[in-house]
Write a protein that holds these residues in place. Sequence first.
Motif, PDB file in Angstrom:
ATOM      1  N   UNK A  80       0.834  -1.208   0.000  1.00 50.17           N
ATOM      2  CA  UNK A  80       0.000   0.000   0.000  1.00 50.17           C
ATOM      3  C   UNK A  80       0.865   1.252   0.000  1.00 50.17           C
ATOM      4  N   UNK A  81       1.912   1.255   0.817  1.00 55.10           N
ATOM      5  CA  UNK A  81       2.835   2.398   0.854  1.00 55.10           C
ATOM      6  C   UNK A  81       3.462   2.588  -0.528  1.00 55.10           C
ATOM      7  N   UNK A  86       4.607   5.997  -5.197  1.00 54.91           N
ATOM      8  CA  UNK A  86       5.468   5.240  -6.115  1.00 54.91           C
ATOM      9  C   UNK A  86       6.828   5.880  -6.371  1.00 54.91           C
ATOM     10  N   UNK A  87       6.952   7.173  -6.193  1.00 50.31           N
ATOM     11  CA  UNK A  87       8.220   7.852  -6.463  1.00 50.31           C
ATOM     12  C   UNK A  87       8.999   8.180  -5.188  1.00 50.31           C
ATOM     13  N   UNK A 114       8.205  -5.117  -2.023  1.00 49.79           N
ATOM     14  CA  UNK A 114       7.759  -3.863  -2.646  1.00 49.79           C
ATOM     15  C   UNK A 114       8.511  -2.638  -2.133  1.00 49.79           C
ATOM     16  N   UNK A 115       9.169  -2.743  -0.972  1.00 49.33           N
ATOM     17  CA  UNK A 115       9.897  -1.595  -0.433  1.00 49.33           C
ATOM     18  C   UNK A 115      11.399  -1.838  -0.311  1.00 49.33           C
ATOM     19  N   UNK A 170       1.112  12.902   5.499  1.00 44.99           N
ATOM     20  CA  UNK A 170       1.161  11.564   6.062  1.00 44.99           C
ATOM     21  C   UNK A 170       0.419  10.616   5.116  1.00 44.99           C
ATOM     22  N   UNK A 171       1.108   9.549   4.682  1.00 45.97           N
ATOM     23  CA  UNK A 171       0.470   8.567   3.787  1.00 45.97           C
ATOM     24  C   UNK A 171      -0.665   7.840   4.488  1.00 45.97           C
TER      25      UNK A 171
END
Length: 177
Positions: A80-81, A86-87, A114-115, A170-171
């Motif tokens: 999700x993050x 994405x950038x 993903x991270x 804040x995401x």
Amino acid sequence: AYEISACLVGSEMYIRDRFLTAGLVYSAKDLKSTCNLPVLGTLASAAARKAVKLDAKLNKLEGRPDGSRDDETVRLIAATIASRAPKADRILVTGDLPAEQLSALTTQLQAADTLRSRKLTCAESVLVSSTAVLEVNAADAVVLVADCSCSRYSSVNDQKEQIARLGKTVLGCVVYE
């Protein structure tokens, strides 16, 4: 003031109360509505992992995590993050939790596929640490973390506002229930 909630366990009624005046975060759902923050995921708190008998049943009825799916939830949070930012190459994980808890979550998120290529750091709350303020300024994205055993709605909201004053958004929030 008290809020009393009743839960039916088997054929018996049990009552669980909580202080509203304490202002402690009660659930991810309440945090979302009170602080207007998206919830990235909910993980089991230390207390939820240790819960037995009645407490475990009440937690299950309330939909609180027991820790059995935390690994998958961490991967979901990481995905999700990554999709929301994405950038973002530098991601800060912060909140008013003990440093070891923030560090452990950051390590788990960093290990997710993903991270893995991103730089994740963690820091204490921006309300108490000048280092955290510098980390917010250096970050491309910020994730807040709250724990129902120690975080207060006012603190989460104040952190969100301070991060906004520093020019960041804040995401979302990871909540330990």
